[in-house]
Design a protein around this motif. Structure first.
Motif, PDB file in Angstrom:
ATOM      1  N   GLN A  55     123.516 -66.873  54.885  1.00 14.05           N
ATOM      2  CA  GLN A  55     123.946 -66.320  55.163  1.00 14.05           C
ATOM      3  C   GLN A  55     124.879 -66.426  56.440  1.00 14.05           C
ATOM      4  O   GLN A  55     125.185 -66.208  57.478  1.00 14.05           O
ATOM      5  N   VAL A 117     111.929 -45.720  49.769  1.00 13.07           N
ATOM      6  CA  VAL A 117     112.294 -46.918  50.738  1.00 13.07           C
ATOM      7  C   VAL A 117     114.024 -47.466  49.737  1.00 13.07           C
ATOM      8  O   VAL A 117     115.562 -46.926  50.715  1.00 13.07           O
ATOM      9  N   PHE A 118     113.901 -46.895  48.910  1.00 10.74           N
ATOM     10  CA  PHE A 118     115.343 -47.142  47.786  1.00 10.74           C
ATOM     11  C   PHE A 118     115.551 -45.991  46.830  1.00 10.74           C
ATOM     12  O   PHE A 118     117.379 -45.715  46.867  1.00 10.74           O
ATOM     13  N   TRP A 139     127.332 -35.962  49.960  1.00 15.16           N
ATOM     14  CA  TRP A 139     127.204 -36.567  48.322  1.00 15.16           C
ATOM     15  C   TRP A 139     126.536 -35.213  47.950  1.00 15.16           C
ATOM     16  O   TRP A 139     125.548 -34.950  47.885  1.00 15.16           O
ATOM     17  N   PRO A 170     124.267 -45.819  41.049  1.00 17.44           N
ATOM     18  CA  PRO A 170     124.515 -48.121  40.851  1.00 17.44           C
ATOM     19  C   PRO A 170     123.015 -48.668  40.470  1.00 17.44           C
ATOM     20  O   PRO A 170     122.442 -47.803  40.333  1.00 17.44           O
TER      21      PRO A 170
ATOM     22  N   ASN B  59     118.353 -40.522  57.750  1.00 23.08           N
ATOM     23  CA  ASN B  59     116.929 -41.749  57.316  1.00 23.08           C
ATOM     24  C   ASN B  59     116.694 -42.371  55.417  1.00 23.08           C
ATOM     25  O   ASN B  59     115.936 -42.669  55.236  1.00 23.08           O
ATOM     26  N   ILE B  60     117.516 -43.823  55.652  1.00 20.56           N
ATOM     27  CA  ILE B  60     117.914 -44.624  55.262  1.00 20.56           C
ATOM     28  C   ILE B  60     116.807 -45.743  55.936  1.00 20.56           C
ATOM     29  O   ILE B  60     116.762 -46.085  56.350  1.00 20.56           O
ATOM     30  N   SER B  61     116.277 -46.102  54.318  1.00 18.67           N
ATOM     31  CA  SER B  61     115.004 -46.617  55.188  1.00 18.67           C
ATOM     32  C   SER B  61     115.506 -48.255  55.962  1.00 18.67           C
ATOM     33  O   SER B  61     116.785 -48.414  55.266  1.00 18.67           O
ATOM     34  N   GLN B  63     115.080 -51.496  54.963  1.00 17.32           N
ATOM     35  CA  GLN B  63     114.907 -52.302  53.521  1.00 17.32           C
ATOM     36  C   GLN B  63     115.874 -51.899  52.606  1.00 17.32           C
ATOM     37  O   GLN B  63     116.385 -52.370  51.919  1.00 17.32           O
ATOM     38  N   TYR B  64     115.973 -50.000  52.069  1.00 14.50           N
ATOM     39  CA  TYR B  64     116.813 -49.999  51.462  1.00 14.50           C
ATOM     40  C   TYR B  64     118.311 -51.171  51.787  1.00 14.50           C
ATOM     41  O   TYR B  64     118.547 -52.127  50.667  1.00 14.50           O
ATOM     42  N   ALA B  67     117.047 -55.602  52.245  1.00 10.12           N
ATOM     43  CA  ALA B  67     116.088 -56.152  50.731  1.00 10.12           C
ATOM     44  C   ALA B  67     115.766 -57.524  50.767  1.00 10.12           C
ATOM     45  O   ALA B  67     116.694 -58.016  51.063  1.00 10.12           O
ATOM     46  N   GLU B  70     110.985 -58.228  52.938  1.00  7.08           N
ATOM     47  CA  GLU B  70     109.263 -58.781  52.110  1.00  7.08           C
ATOM     48  C   GLU B  70     109.236 -59.875  51.820  1.00  7.08           C
ATOM     49  O   GLU B  70     107.564 -60.250  51.226  1.00  7.08           O
ATOM     50  N   PRO B  76     117.766 -60.525  55.245  1.00  2.98           N
ATOM     51  CA  PRO B  76     119.101 -60.441  54.905  1.00  2.98           C
ATOM     52  C   PRO B  76     120.144 -59.423  55.778  1.00  2.98           C
ATOM     53  O   PRO B  76     119.748 -57.840  55.501  1.00  2.98           O
ATOM     54  N   VAL B  77     121.107 -60.087  55.304  1.00  2.37           N
ATOM     55  CA  VAL B  77     122.539 -59.053  55.599  1.00  2.37           C
ATOM     56  C   VAL B  77     122.595 -58.111  54.872  1.00  2.37           C
ATOM     57  O   VAL B  77     123.229 -59.374  53.636  1.00  2.37           O
ATOM     58  N   THR B  79     124.378 -57.142  51.379  1.00  4.53           N
ATOM     59  CA  THR B  79     125.518 -57.563  50.549  1.00  4.53           C
ATOM     60  C   THR B  79     126.885 -56.230  50.566  1.00  4.53           C
ATOM     61  O   THR B  79     126.297 -55.468  50.597  1.00  4.53           O
ATOM     62  N   THR B  82     125.739 -53.664  48.561  1.00  2.00           N
ATOM     63  CA  THR B  82     124.757 -52.345  49.269  1.00  2.00           C
ATOM     64  C   THR B  82     125.884 -51.398  49.650  1.00  2.00           C
ATOM     65  O   THR B  82     125.400 -50.106  49.551  1.00  2.00           O
ATOM     66  N   ASN B  85     127.721 -49.342  47.396  1.00  2.00           N
ATOM     67  CA  ASN B  85     126.304 -48.255  46.349  1.00  2.00           C
ATOM     68  C   ASN B  85     126.516 -46.838  46.768  1.00  2.00           C
ATOM     69  O   ASN B  85     126.678 -45.486  45.999  1.00  2.00           O
ATOM     70  N   CYS B  86     126.719 -46.742  48.212  1.00  2.00           N
ATOM     71  CA  CYS B  86     127.066 -45.070  48.757  1.00  2.00           C
ATOM     72  C   CYS B  86     129.016 -44.659  48.884  1.00  2.00           C
ATOM     73  O   CYS B  86     128.992 -43.991  49.111  1.00  2.00           O
ATOM     74  N   ILE B 177     110.928 -44.816  58.578  1.00  2.00           N
ATOM     75  CA  ILE B 177     111.951 -45.462  58.321  1.00  2.00           C
ATOM     76  C   ILE B 177     111.966 -46.727  57.865  1.00  2.00           C
ATOM     77  O   ILE B 177     112.879 -47.688  57.527  1.00  2.00           O
ATOM     78  N   GLY B 179     110.010 -48.635  56.485  1.00  2.00           N
ATOM     79  CA  GLY B 179     109.330 -48.762  54.882  1.00  2.00           C
ATOM     80  C   GLY B 179     108.000 -49.722  54.568  1.00  2.00           C
ATOM     81  O   GLY B 179     107.421 -50.128  53.789  1.00  2.00           O
TER      82      GLY B 179
END
Lengths: 209, 252
Positions: A55, A117-118, A139, A170, B59-61, B63-64, B67, B70, B76-77, B79, B82, B85-86, B177, B179
């Motif tokens: 990256q 997490v997700f 949302w 998604p 409160n978004i983890s 690792q969301y 990801a 682990e 990773p930064v 994408t 990601t 997604n929201c 937070i 994860g």
């Protein structure tokens, strides 16, 4: 001569005071001045090597991307592509079969970890779909996963929703591995407080949205 | 031979010169140490992303978005996918997100500016540390409180060794937070037992009495007399030959 001595003495006192302050500031470790400039580097012999760092920009390639996209049609080692599209609900009931992931404490805990997490960003830690994002009115309309309609969904259907997405949600196939998806389903069942069914007859799934 | 005046001039001049050289040396010697030069590096990112909002308030983890941390050496930064997604539904018209939308449509990556960097000849493995249940905060600081992320720790070799020689004193208690843990965490003695990896789930171990609430960090307030070498699954960081006191653990 006296004047020179006095100047010299003042100079030394000032120097010693500045030096002492500097040493105290640096050695105490509390010195953090924020800077938007790149960190100073002293003798950065091999700190920056001409190699592909994940990256990072790389001048070797025309688009400067060190991470290359795979040639179309290739599958990475271990990669499992979810074959169904979002609309293939009928096929999902038969296609998604639990490969034998056991319902142990460890798997449940893994499911909780992955759910937190997700899924929790939108569905909350308790699956009631009331996380801060929804409370802030960002949302709306995210369904409560513990309601009876959702609890009645089969494992195969939930697997399909995680893998292919549904409505505004998604696909999470690229983020959650297949085994983790089954772990999440086990954990979601504990939040729903139901046993769950492996798969429903295609006709009965049509009515649930 | 020389006049008194000249003699005094040479003395004072020499003293001033020596002091200046000493000062320059000390400023360079201490000033470019990672603790001084790197800590606090806070570049301006192309997109004004706020960890304080996303991780702290929503409160978004960790690792969301990050990801794969682990499973991979590199954290990773996320994408652009990601982000979208929201942000297809949340603030879809925001001018601050114009660069993200452009990136998503054209398929060109957003050029985030890297903050944390170890030299290219040192190999740091994120997954190894995540699996050993080292919380993100131990090295990255309270990111969920940072509107603009700045480097919090020096990431120097001495800093690595400080922690590996005395991990109990440096590791921050795990938080939901990150994860890294699931819901609650155990006392120090139990953390060394891999059967507690990812355990416990409140529903599963409600009967257990040794649980501590995760919001109270217990790791670090208590010194353990270990190294205990034979921990299933988790090599103790002090273990000879594996830990970073072996040069080739990081420099390979």
């Amino acid at each position: 001569m006296n004047a020179t001595n006095r100047i010299a003495r003042l100079f030394w006192i000032a120097l010693a005071a500045a030096f002492a302050g500097f040493v105290v500031m640096v050695l105490s470790g509390n010195i953090t001045w924020f800077s938007t400039a790149r960190p100073l580097e002293f003798l950065n012999n091999m700190d920056h090597q001409f190699k592909a760092i994940p990256q990072s920009g790389n001048t070797f390639f025309a688009d400067r991307a060190s991470v290359r996209t795979a040639v179309e049609g290739t599958v990475a080692r271990g990669q499992q592509v979810y074959p169904l599209g979002q609309g293939d609900i009928d096929k999902a009931e038969t296609a998604n079969v639990n490969p034998g992931v056991p319902r142990t404490d460890f798997v449940l805990a893994r499911g909780q970890n992955r759910f937190n997490v997700f899924c929790s960003a939108c569905h909350g830690y308790d699956a009631h779909s009331n996380p801060p994002m929804v409370r802030r009115q960002r949302w709306l309309g995210i369904p409560d996963l513990t309601r009876p309609q959702t609890a009645a969904l089969s494992d195969a259907r939930i697997y399909h929703i995680i893998s292919a997405g549904q409505n505004l949600m998604p696909s999470y196939a690229d983020k959650i591995t297949p085994v983790d998806r089954w772990a999440i389903i086990y954990y979601l069942r504990t939040l729903q407080g139901v046993q769950g069914v492996a798969s429903n007859a295609p006709a009965s799934t049509q009515q649930v949205q | 031979m020389f006049s008194r005046r000249f003699d005094m001039g040479v003395k004072i001049g020499g003293a001033v010169l020596g002091a200046s050289v000493l000062c320059v040396f000390l400023v360079i010697f201490f000033g470019v140490r990672n603790t001084v030069a790197d800590v606090g590096y806070r570049p301006e990112q192309p997109v004004p992303f706020s960890h304080k909002l996303h991780a702290g308030q929503l409160n978004i983890s960790c690792q969301y978005c990050h990801a794969g941390v682990e499973n991979s050496a590199h954290s990773p930064v996320p994408t652009t996918q990601t982000c979208m997604n929201c942000h297809t539904a949340v603030l879809p018209e925001s001018p601050k997100l114009q660069l993200v939308r452009d990136s998503y449509e054209k398929g060109t990556p957003i050029e985030w500016i890297r903050i944390h960097k170890v030299p290219d000849y040192a190999h740091f493995n994120h997954s190894r540390h995540i699996r050993a249940q080292i919380d993100c905060k131990s090295c990255h600081g309270p990111v969920e409180e940072m509107g603009v992320v700045s480097q919090f720790k020096p990431l120097s070799m001495g800093w690595c060794l400080d922690c590996h020689r005395n991990p109990e004193a440096n590791i921050v208690g795990a938080r939901p937070i990150s994860g890294v843990f699931t819901g609650q965490m155990h006392k120090v003695k139990d953390l060394l037992d891999s059967t507690y990896l990812y355990k416990p789930i409140p529903a599963q171990v409600a009967a257990a009495s040794d649980l501590k609430d995760m919001v109270t960090p217990s790791f670090g307030q208590k010194q353990s007399p270990l190294p205990k070498y034979h921990v299933d699954g988790i090599p103790h960081p002090k273990k000879a030959g594996i830990g970073p006191e072996n040069c080739s653990a990081c420099h390979y």
